[in-house]
Design an enzyme around this catalytic site. Sequence first.
Site, PDB file in Angstrom:
ATOM      1  N   ASP A 133       0.854  -1.166   0.000  1.00 13.85           N
ATOM      2  CA  ASP A 133       0.000   0.000   0.000  1.00 13.85           C
ATOM      3  C   ASP A 133       0.895   1.221   0.000  1.00 13.85           C
ATOM      4  O   ASP A 133       1.901   1.262   0.715  1.00 13.85           O
ATOM      5  CB  ASP A 133      -0.927   0.028   1.222  1.00 13.85           C
ATOM      6  CG  ASP A 133      -2.086   0.975   0.963  1.00 13.85           C
ATOM      7  OD1 ASP A 133      -2.858   0.731   0.018  1.00 13.85           O
ATOM      8  OD2 ASP A 133      -2.208   1.992   1.680  1.00 13.85           O
ATOM      9  N   SER A 134       0.545   2.179  -0.826  1.00 13.21           N
ATOM     10  CA  SER A 134       1.420   3.331  -0.959  1.00 13.21           C
ATOM     11  C   SER A 134       0.605   4.583  -1.178  1.00 13.21           C
ATOM     12  O   SER A 134      -0.598   4.520  -1.428  1.00 13.21           O
ATOM     13  CB  SER A 134       2.368   3.112  -2.132  1.00 13.21           C
ATOM     14  OG  SER A 134       1.656   2.688  -3.274  1.00 13.21           O
ATOM     15  N   PHE A 158       3.447   5.976 -13.260  1.00 11.31           N
ATOM     16  CA  PHE A 158       1.996   5.964 -13.062  1.00 11.31           C
ATOM     17  C   PHE A 158       1.646   6.945 -11.940  1.00 11.31           C
ATOM     18  O   PHE A 158       2.534   7.570 -11.353  1.00 11.31           O
ATOM     19  CB  PHE A 158       1.513   4.551 -12.715  1.00 11.31           C
ATOM     20  CG  PHE A 158       1.974   4.054 -11.375  1.00 11.31           C
ATOM     21  CD1 PHE A 158       3.249   3.526 -11.210  1.00 11.31           C
ATOM     22  CD2 PHE A 158       1.141   4.120 -10.260  1.00 11.31           C
ATOM     23  CE1 PHE A 158       3.674   3.090  -9.965  1.00 11.31           C
ATOM     24  CE2 PHE A 158       1.566   3.665  -9.008  1.00 11.31           C
ATOM     25  CZ  PHE A 158       2.836   3.153  -8.865  1.00 11.31           C
ATOM     26  N   GLY A 159       0.360   7.041 -11.643  1.00 13.76           N
ATOM     27  CA  GLY A 159      -0.090   7.866 -10.514  1.00 13.76           C
ATOM     28  C   GLY A 159       0.408   9.302 -10.596  1.00 13.76           C
ATOM     29  O   GLY A 159       0.291   9.961 -11.625  1.00 13.76           O
ATOM     30  N   LYS A 177      14.073   5.021 -11.169  1.00 16.32           N
ATOM     31  CA  LYS A 177      13.068   5.288 -10.126  1.00 16.32           C
ATOM     32  C   LYS A 177      13.231   4.292  -8.975  1.00 16.32           C
ATOM     33  O   LYS A 177      13.230   4.685  -7.803  1.00 16.32           O
ATOM     34  CB  LYS A 177      11.663   5.217 -10.730  1.00 16.32           C
ATOM     35  CG  LYS A 177      10.561   5.524  -9.723  1.00 16.32           C
ATOM     36  CD  LYS A 177       9.160   5.453 -10.308  1.00 16.32           C
ATOM     37  CE  LYS A 177       8.117   5.400  -9.198  1.00 16.32           C
ATOM     38  NZ  LYS A 177       6.759   5.154  -9.678  1.00 16.32           N
ATOM     39  N   HIS A 191      10.335   5.206  -2.872  1.00 14.99           N
ATOM     40  CA  HIS A 191       9.754   4.572  -1.686  1.00 14.99           C
ATOM     41  C   HIS A 191       9.609   3.062  -1.909  1.00 14.99           C
ATOM     42  O   HIS A 191      10.024   2.252  -1.098  1.00 14.99           O
ATOM     43  CB  HIS A 191       8.389   5.214  -1.402  1.00 14.99           C
ATOM     44  CG  HIS A 191       7.473   5.292  -2.594  1.00 14.99           C
ATOM     45  ND1 HIS A 191       7.900   5.735  -3.827  1.00 14.99           N
ATOM     46  CD2 HIS A 191       6.176   4.939  -2.767  1.00 14.99           C
ATOM     47  CE1 HIS A 191       6.897   5.672  -4.687  1.00 14.99           C
ATOM     48  NE2 HIS A 191       5.834   5.190  -4.073  1.00 14.99           N
TER      49      HIS A 191
END
Length: 218
Positions: free
Chosen positions: A72-73, A153-154, A176, A181
Site C-alpha cells: 500500500d502506498s 503511473f499515478g 526510479k 519509496h
Amino acid sequence: MGKILMVLATRNKGKLAEFREMFKDFPVEIKSLLDFGSIPQAEEDGETFDDNAYKKASFTAKVLGIPVVAEDSGLVTEALDGAPGVYSARYAGEHATDKENIAKLLKEMKGETNRAAYFVSVISVAVPSGPALTYEGRCEGLIAETPSGENGFGYDPLFYYPPLKKTFAEMSIKEKNAVSHRGKALAELKQEFDKILTWIKQRLAETKPPCDHHDHDH
Ligand code: IMP
C-alpha cells in the site's frame, strides 16, 4: 533451482512493473491478481498504509490459500496536512484516473509555497492463517507546479526529486527503483528474502492439520 512463486495482491500494472524490474535477477516469478480472474477484493478502508497493506495481504492470502505479498502506498504533502495520503488512489473520486488525481492535487496546491511531499510504500507478506511481515520505504521530494514526463503511473509527473533534478515520470523504472519509496521497501524485502522464505515455511507448517494416521494393521 525452480522459481519461487510470488503472488502480488494488486491490479496496478505500474506497481507490478516495478516489482518485476526489482526481482528480475532473482529466481522469482511474480503473478498479480490480473492472473487470477475475478476474486473478492479486500476493502482498503484502513487509516494507515500499514493497515491497508496488511488487510490486502492477509485477505488475499486467505482467499487464495497461499502466501501473498501486498503493497500500500501513497503521497503525503506537508501543505495539505498529509493529503492525499491513504486516499491517493481515489483522491478525485472512487474510480478516478491518474490524470484526474493529478488535476485535483494541482488545484489543492495552487498558491502553496510549501511544496514538500513524500511517497510511502508499505509491503506486507502474509500467510493464509493471518501473521504477516512488514517492510517500509519513503522518498522525499517536491510537488511540481506542472506535470512533466511520460513514464510511471499515478502522481509520477508531479513528483519532483531534487537530487536527480527530474520528476519520477522522467526516470526509467530502474532509475526510479534506485531512489523511490517502493524501491527502498523492495530492497529490504530482497535482502531478507531467505529469512522470509524460512518464516513462511514455519508458519505454513504450524497450521497444517496433523498428519493422517495410516493404520496398516487391520
Ligand atoms: P494503492 O494501490 O492503494 O497502494 O494506491 C496507491 C496510490 O498512490 C496510487 O494509485 C498512486 O496514485 C499513488 N502512488 C503510489 N506509489 C506511487 C508512485 O510510485 N508513483 C506515483 N503515484 C504513486
